[in-house]
Design a protein around this motif. Structure first.
Motif, PDB file in Angstrom:
ATOM      1  N   GLY A 105     -13.565  16.286  -4.571  1.00 44.08           N
ATOM      2  CA  GLY A 105     -12.220  16.008  -4.070  1.00 44.08           C
ATOM      3  C   GLY A 105     -11.847  14.554  -4.278  1.00 44.08           C
ATOM      4  N   LYS A 106     -12.821  13.681  -4.053  1.00 43.79           N
ATOM      5  CA  LYS A 106     -12.583  12.245  -4.210  1.00 43.79           C
ATOM      6  C   LYS A 106     -12.332  11.921  -5.685  1.00 43.79           C
ATOM      7  CE  LYS A 106     -14.465   7.829  -2.648  1.00 43.79           C
ATOM      8  NZ  LYS A 106     -14.862   7.092  -3.871  1.00 43.79           N
ATOM      9  N   ALA A 107     -13.177  12.489  -6.537  1.00 42.52           N
ATOM     10  CA  ALA A 107     -13.027  12.261  -7.981  1.00 42.52           C
ATOM     11  C   ALA A 107     -11.684  12.806  -8.465  1.00 42.52           C
ATOM     12  CB  ALA A 107     -14.171  12.939  -8.730  1.00 42.52           C
ATOM     13  N   TYR A 108     -11.299  13.966  -7.922  1.00 43.36           N
ATOM     14  CA  TYR A 108     -10.028  14.569  -8.310  1.00 43.36           C
ATOM     15  C   TYR A 108      -8.872  13.632  -7.948  1.00 43.36           C
ATOM     16  CZ  TYR A 108      -5.817  17.408  -7.933  1.00 43.36           C
ATOM     17  OH  TYR A 108      -4.535  17.861  -8.042  1.00 43.36           O
ATOM     18  N   ALA A 109      -8.889  13.124  -6.716  1.00 44.03           N
ATOM     19  CA  ALA A 109      -7.813  12.246  -6.247  1.00 44.03           C
ATOM     20  C   ALA A 109      -7.697  11.019  -7.135  1.00 44.03           C
ATOM     21  CB  ALA A 109      -8.066  11.837  -4.800  1.00 44.03           C
ATOM     22  N   GLU A 110      -8.858  10.489  -7.539  1.00 42.56           N
ATOM     23  CA  GLU A 110      -8.847   9.275  -8.353  1.00 42.56           C
ATOM     24  C   GLU A 110      -8.218   9.510  -9.729  1.00 42.56           C
ATOM     25  OE1 GLU A 110     -12.881   8.014  -7.817  1.00 42.56           O
ATOM     26  OE2 GLU A 110     -12.372   7.108  -5.878  1.00 42.56           O
ATOM     27  N   THR A 111      -8.584  10.592 -10.393  1.00 40.28           N
ATOM     28  CA  THR A 111      -7.967  10.845 -11.703  1.00 40.28           C
ATOM     29  C   THR A 111      -6.531  11.330 -11.545  1.00 40.28           C
ATOM     30  OG1 THR A 111      -8.908  13.051 -11.762  1.00 40.28           O
ATOM     31  CG2 THR A 111     -10.081  11.375 -12.983  1.00 40.28           C
ATOM     32  N   GLU A 112      -6.266  12.102 -10.498  1.00 46.70           N
ATOM     33  CA  GLU A 112      -4.939  12.682 -10.318  1.00 46.70           C
ATOM     34  C   GLU A 112      -3.865  11.596 -10.188  1.00 46.70           C
ATOM     35  OE1 GLU A 112      -4.467  15.808 -10.709  1.00 46.70           O
ATOM     36  OE2 GLU A 112      -2.400  16.088 -10.056  1.00 46.70           O
ATOM     37  N   MET A 154       0.858  -1.211   0.000  1.00 48.21           N
ATOM     38  CA  MET A 154       0.000   0.000   0.000  1.00 48.21           C
ATOM     39  C   MET A 154       0.879   1.241   0.000  1.00 48.21           C
ATOM     40  SD  MET A 154      -3.510   0.806   0.994  1.00 48.21           S
ATOM     41  CE  MET A 154      -4.005  -0.123   2.441  1.00 48.21           C
ATOM     42  N   MET A 155       0.499   2.215  -0.864  1.00 48.04           N
ATOM     43  CA  MET A 155       1.251   3.462  -0.939  1.00 48.04           C
ATOM     44  C   MET A 155       0.339   4.593  -0.506  1.00 48.04           C
ATOM     45  SD  MET A 155       3.420   4.668  -4.234  1.00 48.04           S
ATOM     46  CE  MET A 155       2.283   5.834  -4.932  1.00 48.04           C
ATOM     47  N   GLU A 156       0.905   5.537   0.256  1.00 50.84           N
ATOM     48  CA  GLU A 156       0.114   6.694   0.649  1.00 50.84           C
ATOM     49  C   GLU A 156       0.652   7.933  -0.051  1.00 50.84           C
ATOM     50  OE1 GLU A 156      -1.601   6.773   4.837  1.00 50.84           O
ATOM     51  OE2 GLU A 156      -0.458   8.649   4.773  1.00 50.84           O
ATOM     52  N   ASN A 209      -1.753   0.388  -8.295  1.00 53.60           N
ATOM     53  CA  ASN A 209      -2.193   1.425  -9.231  1.00 53.60           C
ATOM     54  C   ASN A 209      -3.684   1.750  -9.160  1.00 53.60           C
ATOM     55  OD1 ASN A 209       0.180   2.320 -10.353  1.00 53.60           O
ATOM     56  ND2 ASN A 209       0.251   0.584 -11.785  1.00 53.60           N
ATOM     57  N   LYS A 210      -4.303   1.403  -8.056  1.00 56.62           N
ATOM     58  CA  LYS A 210      -5.724   1.736  -7.900  1.00 56.62           C
ATOM     59  C   LYS A 210      -5.897   2.520  -6.597  1.00 56.62           C
ATOM     60  CE  LYS A 210      -9.025  -1.013 -10.362  1.00 56.62           C
ATOM     61  NZ  LYS A 210      -9.433  -2.381 -10.536  1.00 56.62           N
ATOM     62  N   VAL A 211      -6.724   3.556  -6.653  1.00 55.29           N
ATOM     63  CA  VAL A 211      -7.005   4.334  -5.446  1.00 55.29           C
ATOM     64  C   VAL A 211      -8.002   3.559  -4.597  1.00 55.29           C
ATOM     65  CG1 VAL A 211      -8.007   6.491  -4.593  1.00 55.29           C
ATOM     66  CG2 VAL A 211      -6.537   6.507  -6.616  1.00 55.29           C
ATOM     67  N   VAL A 212      -7.602   3.232  -3.369  1.00 52.44           N
ATOM     68  CA  VAL A 212      -8.521   2.474  -2.520  1.00 52.44           C
ATOM     69  C   VAL A 212      -9.237   3.351  -1.506  1.00 52.44           C
ATOM     70  CG1 VAL A 212      -7.524   0.181  -2.816  1.00 52.44           C
ATOM     71  CG2 VAL A 212      -6.582   1.705  -1.074  1.00 52.44           C
ATOM     72  N   SER A 213      -8.599   4.471  -1.105  1.00 51.85           N
ATOM     73  CA  SER A 213      -9.330   5.376  -0.217  1.00 51.85           C
ATOM     74  C   SER A 213      -8.800   6.803  -0.334  1.00 51.85           C
ATOM     75  CB  SER A 213      -9.246   4.891   1.231  1.00 51.85           C
ATOM     76  OG  SER A 213      -8.058   5.355   1.828  1.00 51.85           O
ATOM     77  N   VAL A 214      -9.716   7.753  -0.120  1.00 53.06           N
ATOM     78  CA  VAL A 214      -9.369   9.176  -0.150  1.00 53.06           C
ATOM     79  C   VAL A 214      -9.895   9.792   1.136  1.00 53.06           C
ATOM     80  CG1 VAL A 214      -9.670  11.366  -1.373  1.00 53.06           C
ATOM     81  CG2 VAL A 214      -9.628   9.230  -2.667  1.00 53.06           C
ATOM     82  N   SER A 215      -9.049  10.566   1.818  1.00 54.63           N
ATOM     83  CA  SER A 215      -9.551  11.307   2.980  1.00 54.63           C
ATOM     84  C   SER A 215      -9.047  12.744   2.929  1.00 54.63           C
ATOM     85  CB  SER A 215      -9.115  10.626   4.280  1.00 54.63           C
ATOM     86  OG  SER A 215      -7.699  10.601   4.334  1.00 54.63           O
TER      87      SER A 215
END
Lengths: 419, 129
Positions: free
Chosen positions: B37-44, B1-3, B24-30
């Motif tokens: 913000g969540k959508a941004y993190a996922e594409t970013e 897991m990478m943060e 290479n998959k976003v598993v959580s955003v906080s």
């Protein structure tokens, strides 16, 4: 002399919002005086997006945000006098303006709202030695040339100051094909919003030199080279740290100052910490019936707050036109520890506003602090703050019951959270 | 897991996001204050996207250039190509805010639209352009 119920000086984001709010509050005879050929003010050149999230719950470009307010003003039949400059304001609210059709005209107003905006600190306001070549612009000036007039100001660019306009121009010049060599910032932290650090510099790999400044410029007719130096913790240049960059353009984003020639002349009391007028909880200045709002009052971070605050000033002006001045003597709202200013900075304990939002800025970046609002030793409210940045305007809300009957000034300050 | 730490660029709130990435998959955003913000993190974390704002040449208007904006985000790595295309465009006044200036830019499915209305320049205007 012609008479008008309310004159608003400036047809930018503050002036338009104030005009719309005056109309909505039943003030019919409203005149906006704007120096430019169209209303909208600085928004017209801020073509980037990010405006309107609070006001319209959507992200708009600057011109689109302005257009919404221009339409509202048109629907409410606000009179806007374009291409017209106000040359004088007196304490008894005589406004003198000049334009090419009417010449010089004097008008008596029952209320005046100053929505005059701010100006950029020029090269003369900071110590850059060297020659006086072409190619040195304030960032906003270059922004206007590019985004409204359609001219590029240079090809190899250096930027001094990491304020938002500087950062946004770094991206804008890059998009238009210029090479932005770097951005120097005197302070050890950026003065721009974090999002602009990311999307304007990092996205384009533009280096940011913190604790650096431009100390000298070279070039006879056109700028050829700049000297950058590192500075110590007292912001003094460090000998031997000089670096040179070949550039044809230097953009300065080194501070905004409320434009207050008119207010000064009218004898309005100024706040040395904001460089704008001192206003009370109705946004009235030291002169009866003259109100102030927008970046001419204090420099805001977001236009949404300009619109909001200008609306409060217009409500204050509308209340004044109906009922006259508030009762009693005002007390101060002071900036305490780590707070650089508070606006408004006066309130009436015998006749307080229903609700007052006090805007303030902190002096340095801080984490996990406590905001304390007190009157003398009496603590009115404490609030935990996770992140505080000088580039972000903070607010504290005071209710009528908080202010009513107080006998001592209110202080807004930051204290460390006891752990 | 990478943060990973990110700054959301969606709005001036500039939320500080913490993203957990696995294979290479976003598993959580906080740290986000809204769904954007969540959508941004996922594409970013996969392929960054940005809103593009610039200007196009306009003839017959009160100014020489018209500000334009992409209706939604386009990939950051296509921004310079998009600029190249937009630079070649020319429009005629009058224009209404939201008018489509360039359709489906670079096949991204995103239109470039006028960011403001601009009237025709009329001789009665005192300013000369």
């Amino acid at each position: 002399m012609k008479k008008v119920q309310a004159i608003i000086i400036g047809g930018g984001s503050a002036g338009l919002s104030a005009a719309v709010t005056l109309k909505k509050n039943g003030i019919e005879d409203v005149l906006v005086i704007e120096k430019d050929e169209e209303p909208g003010g600085i928004l017209e050149q801020c073509i980037h997006n990010g405006f309107g999230l609070q006001t319209f719950q959507e992200q708009l470009s600057g011109p689109a945000y302005a257009e919404r307010f221009v339409r509202m003003a048109e629907e409410l039949n606000v009179r806007i006098l374009l291409n017209t400059t106000v040359t004088k304001l007196t304490a008894d609210r005589v406004v003198e303006y000049v334009n090419s059709e009417e010449g010089a005209v004097q008008v008596q107003a029952d209320a005046v709202i100053l929505a005059v905006g701010c100006y950029e600190r020029p090269r003369g306001g900071i110590n850059i030695t060297g020659t006086r070549p072409a190619g040195i612009y304030t960032a906003g000036q270059a922004q206007r040339y590019l985004n409204i007039d359609g001219y590029m100001v240079g090809k190899r660019v250096f930027i001094l100051g990491s304020g938002d306009i500087g950062l946004i121009m770094a991206r804008r010049m890059t998009l238009e094909g210029a090479k932005v060599i770097g951005v120097a910032e005197l302070m050890p932290y950026s003065n721009g919003l974090p999002r602009n650090m990311k999307q304007c510099l990092e996205d384009f790999d533009i280096p940011l030199y913190l604790s650096h400044t431009v100390s000298k410029v070279f070039g006879k007719d056109r700028l050829e080279k700049i000297e950058m130096v590192a500075v110590d913790e007292n912001r003094n240049p460090i000998a031997g740290s000089e670096q040179y960059f070949d550039v044809d353009t230097l953009l300065l984003s080194v501070g905004l100052i409320p434009e207050n020639h008119l207010a000064d002349h009218a004898g309005i009391r100024m706040d040395p910490s904001t460089k704008g007028p001192v206003v009370d909880d109705r946004y009235m200045t030291s002169e009866e019936g003259i109100f102030a709002c927008g970046n001419g009052l204090h420099v805001h971070d977001l236009v949404d707050y300009v619109s909001l605050q200008a609306a409060r000033a217009a409500e204050g002006a509308a209340a004044y036109l109906r009922n006259g001045s508030p009762k009693g003597t005002p007390l101060c709202i002071k900036n305490g520890n780590q707070v650089s200013y508070c606006v408004p900075s006066q309130f009436y304990p015998e006749d307080p506003a229903e609700k007052l939002t006090v805007y303030f800025r902190v002096r340095t970046p801080m984490d996990n602090q406590q905001l304390v609002i007190r009157s003398g030793d009496k603590v009115i409210r404490t609030l935990k703050k996770r992140k505080l940045l000088p580039s972000v305007m903070e607010e504290a809300v005071l209710l009528k019951k908080d202010m009513e009957g107080l006998t001592e000034d209110i202080t807004v300050e930051i204290t460390e959270v006891a752990s | 897991m990478m943060e990973k730490e990110l700054i959301c660029v969606n709005c001036p709130m500039s939320c500080r996001l913490t993203v957990q990435i696995e294979e290479n998959k976003v598993v959580s955003v906080s740290g986000n204050s809204c769904p954007r913000g969540k959508a941004y993190a996922e594409t970013e974390c996969i392929r960054p996207e940005r809103i593009l704002t610039t200007t196009v040449r306009i003839t017959g208007g009160i100014h020489r250039v018209l500000p334009v904006i992409s209706e939604s985000e386009i990939p950051l790595d296509r921004i310079m190509d998009a600029m190249e295309l937009i630079r070649s465009a020319q429009v005629k006044a009058p224009v209404q805010v939201g008018d489509v200036i360039m359709e489906n830019i670079l096949g991204t499915g995103v239109n470039i639209v006028a960011a403001r209305s601009m009237d025709k320049f009329s001789c009665s205007d005192t300013s000369q352009k």
